[in-house]
Design a protein around this motif. Structure first.
Motif, PDB file in Angstrom:
ATOM      1  N   GLY A   1       1.685  14.602  -8.433  1.00 47.83           N
ATOM      2  CA  GLY A   1       2.485  15.633  -8.325  1.00 47.83           C
ATOM      3  C   GLY A   1       2.120  16.366  -6.837  1.00 47.83           C
ATOM      4  N   ALA A   2       1.846  15.496  -5.865  1.00 45.16           N
ATOM      5  CA  ALA A   2       1.570  16.020  -4.539  1.00 45.16           C
ATOM      6  C   ALA A   2       2.678  16.288  -3.849  1.00 45.16           C
ATOM      7  CB  ALA A   2       0.688  14.961  -3.792  1.00 45.16           C
ATOM      8  N   GLU A   3       2.762  17.228  -2.937  1.00 44.44           N
ATOM      9  CA  GLU A   3       3.789  17.425  -2.075  1.00 44.44           C
ATOM     10  C   GLU A   3       4.020  16.721  -0.948  1.00 44.44           C
ATOM     11  OE1 GLU A   3       4.494  21.596  -0.658  1.00 44.44           O
ATOM     12  OE2 GLU A   3       3.468  22.286  -2.265  1.00 44.44           O
ATOM     13  N   LYS A   4       5.023  16.307  -0.230  1.00 51.36           N
ATOM     14  CA  LYS A   4       5.344  15.415   0.885  1.00 51.36           C
ATOM     15  C   LYS A   4       5.660  16.192   1.879  1.00 51.36           C
ATOM     16  CE  LYS A   4       7.575  11.533   0.455  1.00 51.36           C
ATOM     17  NZ  LYS A   4       8.894  10.482  -0.101  1.00 51.36           N
ATOM     18  N   VAL A   5       5.067  15.746   3.043  1.00 54.21           N
ATOM     19  CA  VAL A   5       5.423  16.484   4.499  1.00 54.21           C
ATOM     20  C   VAL A   5       6.848  16.180   4.769  1.00 54.21           C
ATOM     21  CG1 VAL A   5       4.912  16.740   6.797  1.00 54.21           C
ATOM     22  CG2 VAL A   5       2.978  16.134   5.267  1.00 54.21           C
ATOM     23  N   PRO A   6       7.576  17.331   4.845  1.00 57.76           N
ATOM     24  CA  PRO A   6       9.091  17.127   5.372  1.00 57.76           C
ATOM     25  C   PRO A   6       9.233  16.444   6.916  1.00 57.76           C
ATOM     26  CG  PRO A   6       8.348  19.509   5.388  1.00 57.76           C
ATOM     27  CD  PRO A   6       7.301  18.706   5.060  1.00 57.76           C
ATOM     28  N   VAL A   7      10.001  15.510   6.773  1.00 55.52           N
ATOM     29  CA  VAL A   7      10.097  14.751   8.035  1.00 55.52           C
ATOM     30  C   VAL A   7      11.322  15.252   8.657  1.00 55.52           C
ATOM     31  CG1 VAL A   7      10.202  12.189   8.954  1.00 55.52           C
ATOM     32  CG2 VAL A   7       8.956  12.670   7.105  1.00 55.52           C
TER      33      VAL A   7
ATOM     34  N   LEU B   1       0.717  -1.238  -0.118  1.00 61.44           N
ATOM     35  CA  LEU B   1       0.065  -0.048   0.193  1.00 61.44           C
ATOM     36  C   LEU B   1       0.881   1.350   0.053  1.00 61.44           C
ATOM     37  CD1 LEU B   1      -2.838   1.175   0.042  1.00 61.44           C
ATOM     38  CD2 LEU B   1      -2.733   0.792   2.697  1.00 61.44           C
ATOM     39  N   ALA B   2       1.930   1.187   0.735  1.00 64.09           N
ATOM     40  CA  ALA B   2       2.877   2.521   0.727  1.00 64.09           C
ATOM     41  C   ALA B   2       3.292   2.555  -0.602  1.00 64.09           C
ATOM     42  CB  ALA B   2       4.233   2.106   1.829  1.00 64.09           C
ATOM     43  N   ASP B   3       4.048   1.632  -1.170  1.00 61.37           N
ATOM     44  CA  ASP B   3       4.365   1.588  -2.539  1.00 61.37           C
ATOM     45  C   ASP B   3       3.475   2.216  -3.426  1.00 61.37           C
ATOM     46  OD1 ASP B   3       6.830   0.479  -1.779  1.00 61.37           O
ATOM     47  OD2 ASP B   3       6.139  -1.415  -2.502  1.00 61.37           O
ATOM     48  N   TRP B   4       2.166   1.871  -3.514  1.00 59.26           N
ATOM     49  CA  TRP B   4       1.136   2.287  -4.187  1.00 59.26           C
ATOM     50  C   TRP B   4       0.814   3.986  -4.043  1.00 59.26           C
ATOM     51  CZ3 TRP B   4      -3.473   4.737  -3.642  1.00 59.26           C
ATOM     52  CH2 TRP B   4      -4.391   4.993  -4.914  1.00 59.26           C
ATOM     53  N   GLY B   5       1.056   4.180  -2.747  1.00 61.26           N
ATOM     54  CA  GLY B   5       0.952   5.762  -2.324  1.00 61.26           C
ATOM     55  C   GLY B   5       1.981   6.468  -2.807  1.00 61.26           C
ATOM     56  N   GLN B   6       3.453   6.004  -2.802  1.00 63.56           N
ATOM     57  CA  GLN B   6       4.489   6.641  -3.439  1.00 63.56           C
ATOM     58  C   GLN B   6       4.141   7.149  -4.889  1.00 63.56           C
ATOM     59  OE1 GLN B   6       6.189   8.433  -1.903  1.00 63.56           O
ATOM     60  NE2 GLN B   6       7.413   7.168  -0.397  1.00 63.56           N
ATOM     61  N   GLU B   7       3.742   5.950  -5.560  1.00 61.57           N
ATOM     62  CA  GLU B   7       3.531   6.217  -7.031  1.00 61.57           C
ATOM     63  C   GLU B   7       2.387   7.182  -7.095  1.00 61.57           C
ATOM     64  OE1 GLU B   7       2.558   2.462  -9.023  1.00 61.57           O
ATOM     65  OE2 GLU B   7       4.412   1.590  -8.267  1.00 61.57           O
TER      66      GLU B   7
END
Length: 120
Positions: free
Chosen positions: A111-117, A99-105
């Protein structure tokens, strides 16, 4: 181990799985413990920007009740409590990897932004 109050009847395996990961933070708590191993409460909270103390406590209690998280309390002053994944939690986290792999794709596709960790 306590038995969770949230129990079937279930329509399928997805229904049963969603019963234990429903809530924005549960899968992220699993992932944080997977990535960093045993964590104290404050470390978990820092690793999950935006989670409230109340919600983190609630989710950790439910996850402990569901057998996903182990809570170790040490008899020291000041109090020390650590959280880690149980074997059952590790297997669920493994299942969530696809599911995480699917979400990364999806993030890349739309073109969504990722929350900086922040470094923990």
């Amino acid at each position: 181990m306590a038995t969770a109050a949230r129990r079937g009847p279930y329509f399928c395996g997805v229904d049963a799985a969603m019963d234990v990961v429903t809530g924005k933070w549960k899968s992220l708590i699993l992932w944080e413990l997977h990535e960093h191993g045993t964590r104290r409460f404050a470390e978990l909270r820092r690793g999950l920007p935006g989670v409230s103390e109340k919600m983190l406590v609630q989710h950790l209690r439910e996850m402990e009740e569901d057998g996903l998280v182990h809570r170790e309390v040490y008899a020291v002053v000041p109090p020390k409590v650590e959280y880690s994944l149980t074997e059952h939690g590790v297997t669920l986290n493994t299942a969530l990897e696809a599911l995480a792999d699917w979400g990364q794709e999806r993030i890349q596709r739309i073109g969504a932004e990722k929350v900086p960790v922040e470094a923990a």
